[in-house]
Scaffold this active site. Sequence first.
Site, PDB file in Angstrom:
ATOM      1  N   GLY A 351       0.772  -1.153  -0.107  1.00  0.00           N
ATOM      2  CA  GLY A 351      -0.108  -0.039  -0.098  1.00  0.00           C
ATOM      3  C   GLY A 351       0.662   1.121  -0.032  1.00  0.00           C
ATOM      4  O   GLY A 351       2.061   1.093  -0.151  1.00  0.00           O
ATOM      5  N   GLY A 353       0.870   5.585   1.605  1.00  0.00           N
ATOM      6  CA  GLY A 353       0.214   6.589   2.278  1.00  0.00           C
ATOM      7  C   GLY A 353       1.005   7.829   2.147  1.00  0.00           C
ATOM      8  O   GLY A 353       1.895   8.045   1.190  1.00  0.00           O
ATOM      9  N   GLY A 354       0.874   8.879   2.889  1.00  0.00           N
ATOM     10  CA  GLY A 354       1.486   9.922   2.881  1.00  0.00           C
ATOM     11  C   GLY A 354       2.767   9.975   2.933  1.00  0.00           C
ATOM     12  O   GLY A 354       3.792  10.896   2.462  1.00  0.00           O
ATOM     13  N   PHE A 355       3.525   8.997   3.506  1.00  0.00           N
ATOM     14  CA  PHE A 355       4.806   8.849   3.930  1.00  0.00           C
ATOM     15  C   PHE A 355       5.409   8.333   2.737  1.00  0.00           C
ATOM     16  O   PHE A 355       6.744   8.545   2.589  1.00  0.00           O
ATOM     17  CB  PHE A 355       5.186   8.285   5.186  1.00  0.00           C
ATOM     18  N   VAL A 358       4.621   1.041   1.310  1.00  0.00           N
ATOM     19  CA  VAL A 358       4.923  -0.068   2.147  1.00  0.00           C
ATOM     20  C   VAL A 358       5.259  -1.329   1.363  1.00  0.00           C
ATOM     21  O   VAL A 358       4.427  -1.663   0.433  1.00  0.00           O
ATOM     22  CB  VAL A 358       3.978  -0.168   3.270  1.00  0.00           C
ATOM     23  N   LYS A 372       8.502   0.111   5.607  1.00  0.00           N
ATOM     24  CA  LYS A 372       8.056   1.639   5.025  1.00  0.00           C
ATOM     25  C   LYS A 372       9.251   2.467   4.602  1.00  0.00           C
ATOM     26  O   LYS A 372      10.280   2.624   5.398  1.00  0.00           O
ATOM     27  CB  LYS A 372       7.519   2.196   6.508  1.00  0.00           C
ATOM     28  N   ASP A 469      -2.049  10.890  16.707  1.00  0.00           N
ATOM     29  CA  ASP A 469      -2.706  10.326  15.078  1.00  0.00           C
ATOM     30  C   ASP A 469      -3.331   8.921  15.332  1.00  0.00           C
ATOM     31  O   ASP A 469      -2.984   8.239  14.314  1.00  0.00           O
ATOM     32  CB  ASP A 469      -1.513  10.485  14.218  1.00  0.00           C
TER      33      ASP A 469
END
Length: 661
Positions: A351, A353-355, A358, A372, A469
């Site tokens: 997947g 994400g904003g970072f 992964v 990550k 968060d």
Amino acid sequence: MFFFLFYSVFSVIIHDAAHPDPPFKLCDTANFPTNSPYRANLDKLLSSLSTYQSVPKFYNTSLGTDPYRVYNLFLCYDYANNDTCKTCLQVALQYIQKLCLYKFDAVVWDEYCLFRYSTENFFGKLNVTGNIPLDNIKNVSDPERFRSVVNSTLHNLTKIAAFDPSADMHFAGRTPYMENRMNITALHAFVQCSKDLSPNDCYACLETAITQILDLYYSRGARLLSRSCFLRYELYNFVEGKSEFTDQDVVPKQGHSFKKWMIPVLSIGSVTLALTIGYFIYCLVPRNRTRNRESKISGDQTTYQKDNNLDFQNHRTRGGTDNLDQKEYPFIEIDIIKEATNNFSDSNKLGEGGFGPVFKGVLANGEEIAVKRLSTNSDQGSDEFINEVMLIHKLQHKNLVKLLGFCVHEEEKLLVYEYMPNSSLDGFLFDSRKRARLNWTTRLDIINGIARGMLYLHQDSRLKIIHRDLKPSNVLLDANMNPKISDFGMARIFGGPDGEANTAKLVGTRGYMAPEFAMEGLYSIKSDVFSFGVLLLEIISGRRNAGFHLMTKCAPSLLAYAWKLWNEGTALELRDPLLADSCSQNEFLRCMHIGLLCVQEDAQDRPLMSYVVVMLNSQTVSLSQPEQPAFFIGKFTDHDRETCYNNLSINGLTISDQIPR
């Protein structure tokens, strides 16, 4: 010698005088009606008690016939002698007749006892509402160290009192404590439960009391008055001379005795451990000798300023295969990660994400990992990367994701975690097909696991952490659907008793941010409680809070919708229709109730996570009425209700269960 004797005696006087004077009371607001049979039964009960020649330290009794029966309980703290208990009962009788007579529910506390009566049968039922903490006005010189001693001592006594049958629901103990070089003393403590409680409820009551009393950790002495339990600690022996027993030394996990030879052993061990940790930090975090840089490690207000900031370039050649077994040194070479992920192949991508993305990987020993990979334009910058590495490898809990290692190589910044086969909670919760796998029992287990993980962060870990968060995508699920909280890039360490700070940089996710954080930049442990409440309501409803109005046209938010249903007596309409066959109405309503308590607008009204865990695990704990949740705006018309009702029905299922208004 005379000076020290004078100081000791004077200190005791100060300690005793510093606590507010009894009586302390909690009285119901409503009175018995005139000429009510309750009044006659209560008068008869109080009159009979006043003639007692001998008084047991605990009794519970009732008088009258249903529905006008009056229930009564008396508890004298076990460090008081029999004569003191008899006197305390007589004084309590006078107090309750003067302060709370003819109330439907009343309790008074004197110095050594509590006296309670009610028209409801409360025997064997845990009740921690209205607890009264009392502190000493004289502060200690080293609050954090003192708090640690108080915390460990009370927790150890609690386990003994609750689960050791020979303790009979009470225990006294002491822990050696050096206040300063001139004053070597001990912390004396006592805990006791009402003897009609179960061991688990006794433990829950005292754990709640400990959490509440630790807000007063700067005080030399304190006590907590509760309907169901009692605790007290002082820097002098308040038990001696007032009891039929003497208190005992308490050492964690070492039984009830403390060997004097253990003091130097523990001291040497502590020094050795400190040196080891210091050397580890020195090796792991190279010093930048050309520039003196400041590194934000823990937060905007609670900040560790360090000259030895992580130098990413210097980490390129550190670590290696030989060091993978050293858990305290979690650097992993880039070549190992590339081999494990097939050079970050798209087929291994889990997947994004904003970072950044992964990837799934498999190490040479067969261990599955999740990597990550922070992209160069990631929302999670170097500070957040450092923060996560420095925090999460120190945290160990079954409901927190485990960081296996990290890697920095040229522009690459990588975090390596244990692999979670079921990915994140949002992938199940907000997918109409996958959500069917989340039956009621599974959802309760997930809620409880998240709550325990947050309690560990707030109270039980060596570092006190605000996550900042918490949301479904940051809750990962293992092969058995056990939840593990992840993503500590935004987490912050707090040090004060309230754990409150502010920030000019707004972080977090819309829909889960507490109002004081979103509007004023204030964050605390209660900010995490708010996020947990939103998450709880999402889990039991199967609906997102963010964008709720756009998706359903029901209400401005899931919180507003839940609040409306709660006040209109139709709370079961919030229930995910997929839970109709597996969900107990009472359990659902209790979870919804707890969720609404967590999302109240005023942070002070929200419960601590310790109490949330107690409420989730004990059906006998009374719940207070929730106040209006945050971000409650707009009106809810009949047309909205009809539209929402239709939108929340799935595959022809309807919601017909209702509760009284």
